[in-house]
Write an enzyme that holds these catalytic residues in place. Structure first.
Site, PDB file in Angstrom:
ATOM      1  N   PHE A 142      32.242 -23.323  42.372  1.00  0.00           N
ATOM      2  CA  PHE A 142      32.995 -24.467  41.684  1.00  0.00           C
ATOM      3  C   PHE A 142      33.356 -24.419  40.301  1.00  0.00           C
ATOM      4  O   PHE A 142      32.457 -24.574  39.509  1.00  0.00           O
ATOM      5  CB  PHE A 142      32.924 -25.763  42.290  1.00  0.00           C
ATOM      6  CG  PHE A 142      33.753 -27.038  41.813  1.00  0.00           C
ATOM      7  CD1 PHE A 142      35.052 -27.102  42.646  1.00  0.00           C
ATOM      8  CD2 PHE A 142      33.771 -27.453  40.591  1.00  0.00           C
ATOM      9  CE1 PHE A 142      35.959 -28.211  42.247  1.00  0.00           C
ATOM     10  CE2 PHE A 142      34.720 -28.460  40.172  1.00  0.00           C
ATOM     11  CZ  PHE A 142      35.785 -28.826  41.024  1.00  0.00           C
ATOM     12  N   ASP A 227      28.341 -21.491  33.825  1.00  0.00           N
ATOM     13  CA  ASP A 227      29.050 -22.546  33.707  1.00  0.00           C
ATOM     14  C   ASP A 227      28.017 -23.660  33.971  1.00  0.00           C
ATOM     15  O   ASP A 227      27.456 -23.990  35.158  1.00  0.00           O
ATOM     16  CB  ASP A 227      30.164 -22.514  35.047  1.00  0.00           C
ATOM     17  CG  ASP A 227      30.770 -23.972  34.925  1.00  0.00           C
ATOM     18  OD1 ASP A 227      30.508 -25.022  34.456  1.00  0.00           O
ATOM     19  OD2 ASP A 227      31.915 -23.988  35.935  1.00  0.00           O
ATOM     20  N   LYS A 256      31.747 -32.476  31.142  1.00  0.00           N
ATOM     21  CA  LYS A 256      31.099 -33.819  31.538  1.00  0.00           C
ATOM     22  C   LYS A 256      30.249 -34.622  30.742  1.00  0.00           C
ATOM     23  O   LYS A 256      30.778 -35.272  29.975  1.00  0.00           O
ATOM     24  CB  LYS A 256      30.267 -33.204  32.883  1.00  0.00           C
ATOM     25  CG  LYS A 256      31.091 -32.593  33.947  1.00  0.00           C
ATOM     26  CD  LYS A 256      30.896 -32.822  35.586  1.00  0.00           C
ATOM     27  CE  LYS A 256      31.790 -32.616  36.353  1.00  0.00           C
ATOM     28  NZ  LYS A 256      31.845 -31.458  37.015  1.00  0.00           N
TER      29      LYS A 256
END
Ligand SMILES: *Cc1c(COP(=O)(O)O)cnc(C)c1O
Length: 404
Positions: A142, A227, A256
């Protein structure tokens, strides 16, 4: 569910695009690990906005930095310099040991920016023939929702009927270093991978995997892009998840919690070689690196370190993990986790994780099901030992409950 919540939910459904299926709670306030719904019910947030609020909801110091900066200067565009960008660069580079920083907004933008940068590096430095660059990614990844990214997703829900997609990506199994070795060609410019696959259900690769990956990438002149948008900034009990494996990525992606949940801020961190290939006009963003984002991110990084949140994630994560492991319930198939990135996978016969999340809501805990049978547990990193114990009690009661 109370009528007030139903009203908000019905009104959302009337005008809103139906691209999410939230738990039936309408939140109106948050502080630290807690959130409150419109009726004043309090919940322990065990999702933390997919790890964007690692620092806890409405952290007072991040709030103060945001309010102060919002009253002074919010956006200049990069057509002019601003006095928050340089200190943001210095502070994030020093904290992470990076040489170059590219500021963006969403996580997906950071991923896209990294893809552009490593392709350019491949053509201009490695000498890959133009248009031939290959990037290796993992199954069940993802990395976000843009066209470029969903094009190399293996999740049919994320991908189906959005094509045609960009070529140049090769998909290999996660956690399989031999598969990486076999997939690398002279045209491979990068391997893009999550240290722990979060959305896939907190999948931790075999130990030694990343050491081998690092070795292969170095040997074949392939940029290792980690990531860390979800695993980074303390979530796993280290500043970056790569530290668990004693390796360093060539390109690190943060997002985030880089803003503590106040504002979309992301960054590509790298060395001079990769990000140095970008020249004026070749990449950018109107909001990327704006003074409000920089001030918020600086405060978010500062409190993470100064208030010992990373150490606390390691400490409370171990307590939470051990507690989950000790639950004797025939609904539980496996408990996984590192730091405060935890997951409980249920047996298929348990009838799906969703109803357990709904039951947890009734006991004052908000958690999110993923992939049908997994409950993800990722509270803010400011959680205390007492709060972990309380959460464990609620989870124990819920998972030993009989629904049939
Ligand atoms: C959330 C996430 C992204 C995408 O971030 P957005 O801000 O939603 O675009 C990318 N990679 C990982 C690992 C994530 O968890």
């Amino acid at each position: 569910m109370n009528p007030a919540a139903n009203d908000f939910i019905a009104r959302e459904a009337r005008f809103g695009t139906y691209n999410y299926e939230p738990i039936g709670v309408v939140l109106s306030r948050g502080q630290g690990v807690w959130v409150w719904d419109t009726q004043g019910n309090r919940y322990l947030d065990c999702l933390s906005a997919y790890s964007a609020v690692n620092q806890g909801h409405c952290h007072p110091k991040i709030l103060a930095a945001m309010v102060e900066q919002a009253g002074r200067l919010t956006l200049t565009s990069r057509a002019f310099h601003n006095d928050q960008l340089a200190p943001f660069y210095e502070e994030i580079a020093e904290l992470t040991g990076s040489h170059k920083v590219l500021p963006m907004n969403s996580g997906a933008e950071a991923v896209e920016s990294a893809i552009k940068s490593v392709r350019k590096w491949g053509y201009e430095v490695k000498g890959v023939p133009d248009g031939q660059a290959e990037i290796i990614v993992c199954a069940d990844n993802f990395h976000g929702r843009t066209l470029g990214i969903v094009g190399f997703s293996t999740d049919p829900v994320a991908r189906d009927h959005f094509g045609p997609f960009a070529p140049g990506f090769k998909i290999i199994p996660f956690g399989d270093a031999r598969a990486l070795e076999q997939a690398i060609t002279p045209n491979t410019v990068a391997f893009l991978v999550e240290p722990i696959q979060g959305e896939a259900g907190v999948i931790i690769p075999p130990s030694g995997y990343f050491a081998k990956v690092r070795e292969l990438c170095t040997a074949h002149e392939v940029m290792l892009i980690l990531d860390e948008i979800q695993t980074g900034l303390g979530r796993t009990g280290k500043l970056l998840a790569e530290q668990h494996d004693g390796i360093e990525a060539d390109v690190t992606l943060l997002g985030k919690a880089l803003s503590g949940g106040f504002y979309p801020v992301s960054a590509v961190l790298s060395n001079n070689e990769v990000l140095g290939t970008l020249k004026p006009g070749q990449h950018g963003s109107t909001f990327g690196g704006n003074p409000l984002a920089c001030a918020v991110a600086r405060a978010a990084l500062r409190v993470l370190v100064e208030e010992g949140m990373i150490e606390n994630a390691a400490l409370q994560g171990a307590r939470f993990f051990d507690g989950l492991r000790s639950i004797r319930a025939n609904t539980i198939r496996e408990v996984r986790g590192r730091g405060l990135m935890l997951a409980v996978e249920l047996h298929p016969e348990a009838g799906g994780a969703r109803r357990y999340c709904q039951a947890l809501q009734g006991r004052g805990i908000l958690a999110k099901d993923t992939h049908g049978h997994t409950i993800r547990i990722a509270p803010p990193l400011v959680i205390t030992g007492d709060q972990v114990n309380w959460a464990l009690e609620q989870i124990r009661t819920t998972l030993t409950q009989d629904f049939s």
